[in-house]
Design an enzyme around this catalytic site. Structure first.
Site, mmCIF file in Angstrom:
data_model
loop_
_atom_site.group_PDB
_atom_site.id
_atom_site.type_symbol
_atom_site.label_atom_id
_atom_site.label_comp_id
_atom_site.label_asym_id
_atom_site.label_seq_id
_atom_site.Cartn_x
_atom_site.Cartn_y
_atom_site.Cartn_z
ATOM 1 N N LYS A 185 0.827 -1.219 0.000
ATOM 2 C CA LYS A 185 0.000 0.000 0.000
ATOM 3 C C LYS A 185 0.857 1.263 0.000
ATOM 4 C CE LYS A 185 -3.649 -2.601 0.246
ATOM 5 N NZ LYS A 185 -4.156 -3.143 -1.002
HETATM 6 C C1 LIG Z 1 -9.996 -3.108 -1.747
HETATM 7 C C2 LIG Z 1 -9.360 -3.823 -0.599
HETATM 8 N N1 LIG Z 1 -10.055 -3.975 0.544
HETATM 9 C C3 LIG Z 1 -9.537 -4.604 1.600
HETATM 10 C C4 LIG Z 1 -8.260 -5.133 1.569
HETATM 11 C C5 LIG Z 1 -7.739 -5.884 2.748
HETATM 12 O O1 LIG Z 1 -6.659 -5.226 3.363
HETATM 13 P P1 LIG Z 1 -5.767 -5.973 4.453
HETATM 14 O O2 LIG Z 1 -4.799 -6.846 3.742
HETATM 15 O O3 LIG Z 1 -5.072 -4.836 5.193
HETATM 16 O O4 LIG Z 1 -6.681 -6.716 5.338
HETATM 17 C C6 LIG Z 1 -7.490 -4.996 0.420
HETATM 18 C C7 LIG Z 1 -6.126 -5.562 0.376
HETATM 19 O O5 LIG Z 1 -5.421 -5.589 -0.578
HETATM 20 C C8 LIG Z 1 -8.055 -4.345 -0.705
HETATM 21 O O6 LIG Z 1 -7.369 -4.219 -1.846
#
Ligand SMILES: Cc1ncc(COP(=O)(O)O)c(C=O)c1O
Length: 384
Positions: A185
């Site tokens: 990210k």
């Molecule tokens: C659109 C979206 N939502 C949620 C997430 C989940 O994030 P995390 O890996 O921090 O749980 C991601 C992860 O890539 C994502 O791209």
């Protein structure tokens, strides 16, 4: 053509960042503590919101948020078909039903009209996703929600940190917004995330929901050497971020807008070279600041897998963001969903792939990717 190796992503955290870890090792609790509190204050200021809570992932933060909103069995939550599976999975994890909607064919974002068409008496929330770094119009979404039914807006900001829509950052019109600090990210500490809100009552529930539902965190329980009893009124999960990871965030947040300038220049250079070819690009709305988190391209279903193979052979990292969520076997089996129900998400999901975009990318690396796209990938594409 000069041959080289270009990874999909390379982080920009220099080895000097280990000094932050050394600082945490001097404190008594390695878990959530003073450094996390500093970051939370920094986040509140950046987004202009009252409250921020660090969490150990977007996913766990969203589960905690849904628990804090008392969303569970019998409830429906509207989610995009075109997103990462986590957006829908968190709804499943609390026992509620994700109700999928398709997206706008140009921006690939959900729209107020699509949301409106999916609202039922059971709808408790909607999770708009700011896909690839472009924000949805949250103000317009808020305006179409029924006035006589509480439907919470939970912004999925996993792809965005720096973005704005008509000058507004995430968090202004929604009930709550959730960020991801996962490894790739724009702001990262390997795994992590944050929840922001202006809603005092909801925030009180969220800070308990991220720590089992307990009424006091570790640092507070042992304050001044005196043990303090805690209670538990509601069910929670374990989603707090340790200072060992939070310590990587302050510098990145301070400099994130400087890196956005580099991301924007890289994205513009891709656009300049690809517009006018058969490679399709998502469109941006007017009056936005784009976070330029990912750079997806559309090559069409007949060329996509061949293109992935060819990029791999050319030593270029590529990935797919995303195949439509309702096309996953779990959701198809559980809700008997047909692929044709979300035609735009389905078609984009079968024909897209994402190419490298990260602030440390060199001109030579980007020129090589563009060369391969124009000379090897574009000729594979039929008319799409
Ligand atoms: C659109 C979206 N939502 C949620 C997430 C989940 O994030 P995390 O890996 O921090 O749980 C991601 C992860 O890539 C994502 O791209």
């Amino acid at each position: 053509m000069v041959h080289m190796q270009v990874p999909f992503y390379r982080h920009s955290l220099a080895p000097e960042n280990s000094k932050y870890v050394a600082k945490v090792l001097e404190t008594p609790f390695l878990t959530s503590g003073p450094i996390g509190k500093e970051v939370e204050a920094q986040l509140s200021e950046y987004f202009g919101v009252k409250h921020a809570k660090l969490v150990n992932s977007w996913t766990n933060g969203a589960v905690a948020t849904l628990l804090a909103l008392d969303i569970g069995p019998g409830d429906e939550v509207i989610v995009p078909a075109m997103t990462f599976i986590a957006t829908a999975n968190v709804v499943e994890l609390v026992g509620a039903k994700p109700v999928f909607i398709d997206c706008d064919p140009d921006t690939l974002l959900i729209t107020p009209e699509l949301i409106k068409s999916a609202i039922t008496k059971k709808t408790k929330a909607v999770i708009p996703v700011h896909m690839y770094g472009q924000m949805c119009d949250i103000k317009a979404i808020k305006e179409i929600l029924p006035k006589d039914q509480k439907i919470s807006i939970i912004e999925d900001c996993a792809h965005t940190f720096e973005a704005k829509f008509n000058g507004d950052r995430p968090g202004k019109y929604s009930d709550v917004s959730i960020f991801s600090f996962y490894a790739t990210k724009n702001v990262t500490c390997g795994e992590g995330g944050a929840i922001i809100t202006n809603d005092e009552k909801l925030f009180e529930r969220i800070i308990q929901a991220v720590l089992h539902g307990m009424s006091a965190g570790a640092a507070d329980r042992f304050k001044a050497g005196q043990y303090k009893h805690w209670g538990m009124d509601h069910l929670g999960t374990k989603a707090n971020l340790p200072d060992l990871l939070a310590c990587f965030l302050p510098d990145q947040i301070r400099t994130v807008d400087e890196r956005l300038v580099i991301r924007e220049a890289l994205a513009k250079n891709y656009e300049t070279n690809l517009i006018g070819t058969r490679i399709k690009l998502p469109k941006s709305s007017k009056n936005i600041v784009h976070s330029r988190h990912l750079f997806p391209i559309g090559v069409g279903p007949s060329a996509r897998d061949k293109a992935l193979l060819s990029l791999g052979e050319s030593n270029i990292g590529a990935t797919v963001n995303y195949r439509s969520v309702p096309s996953m076997k779990f959701y198809q089996n559980k809700y008997s969903l047909g692929a044709s129900e979300f035609p735009i998400s389905q078609a984009w999901g079968e024909g897209t792939l994402s190419i490298p975009l990260f602030p440390g990318m060199t001109d030579a690396e980007q020129n090589y990717v563009i060369d391969v796209l124009l000379n090897k990938i574009e000729p594979m594409i039929g008319d799409i």
